[in-house]
Design a protein around this motif. Sequence first.
Motif, short mmCIF file in Angstrom:
data_model
loop_
_atom_site.label_atom_id
_atom_site.label_comp_id
_atom_site.label_asym_id
_atom_site.label_seq_id
_atom_site.Cartn_x
_atom_site.Cartn_y
_atom_site.Cartn_z
N PRO A 14 107.52 31.23 68.92
CA PRO A 14 107.95 29.94 68.38
C PRO A 14 108.44 29.02 69.49
O PRO A 14 109.14 29.46 70.42
N GLY A 15 108.05 27.76 69.39
CA GLY A 15 108.39 26.79 70.43
C GLY A 15 107.38 26.71 71.54
O GLY A 15 107.45 25.81 72.38
N SER A 63 102.59 17.75 58.51
CA SER A 63 103.25 18.95 59.00
C SER A 63 103.11 19.14 60.52
O SER A 63 103.87 19.92 61.11
N ARG A 67 103.76 16.98 67.00
CA ARG A 67 103.67 18.25 67.71
C ARG A 67 102.25 18.55 68.20
O ARG A 67 102.08 19.16 69.25
N ASN A 85 105.40 23.02 70.46
CA ASN A 85 106.52 23.37 69.57
C ASN A 85 106.02 24.11 68.33
O ASN A 85 106.34 23.74 67.20
N LYS A 87 105.42 26.64 65.34
CA LYS A 87 106.32 27.24 64.37
C LYS A 87 105.61 28.40 63.66
O LYS A 87 104.39 28.50 63.67
N PHE A 88 106.42 29.25 63.05
CA PHE A 88 105.84 30.40 62.33
C PHE A 88 104.78 29.93 61.33
O PHE A 88 103.73 30.56 61.19
N GLN A 89 105.05 28.82 60.67
CA GLN A 89 104.14 28.35 59.62
C GLN A 89 102.85 27.77 60.16
O GLN A 89 101.97 27.38 59.39
N ASP A 90 102.70 27.70 61.49
CA ASP A 90 101.44 27.27 62.07
C ASP A 90 100.45 28.42 62.20
O ASP A 90 99.29 28.21 62.58
N SER A 120 107.68 36.05 67.08
CA SER A 120 108.64 36.43 68.10
C SER A 120 108.60 37.93 68.34
O SER A 120 109.32 38.45 69.18
#
Length: 120
Positions: A14-15, A63, A67, A85, A87-90, A120
């Motif tokens: 993440p990130g 969404s 980014r 950046n 995210k988990f939801q990507d 992660s």
Amino acid sequence: QVQLVESGGGLVQPGGSLRLSCTVSGLTGSISTMSWYRQAPGNQRELVAVITSATGSANYADSVKGRFTISGDNANNTVYLQMNNLKFQDTAVYYCYARVYSGGYYWASWGQGTQVTVSS
């Protein structure tokens, strides 16, 4: 026969960032638009970003705004998706899509998909 080949997927924290590429081969007409879609398990395929080849104009899903950046290299029939950046939801399979104008018709072509996993 038009073929789309994607690359650049993988595992990222993440990130983190990834850049996807999609190259069109076998083109006999012109590319109208190129897009990236994604599909997570159990979800419908959704539009992430689209770019108009002639103008470079781009649009994004809410969404990913701010980014992700879609860009195109018209000389090489290639489209990129810079993803920052993350995210988990990507997490999803990302598909490239080309809308091609040839012989008086519009044709749609899909790539085979590339997996993006944010963990992660």
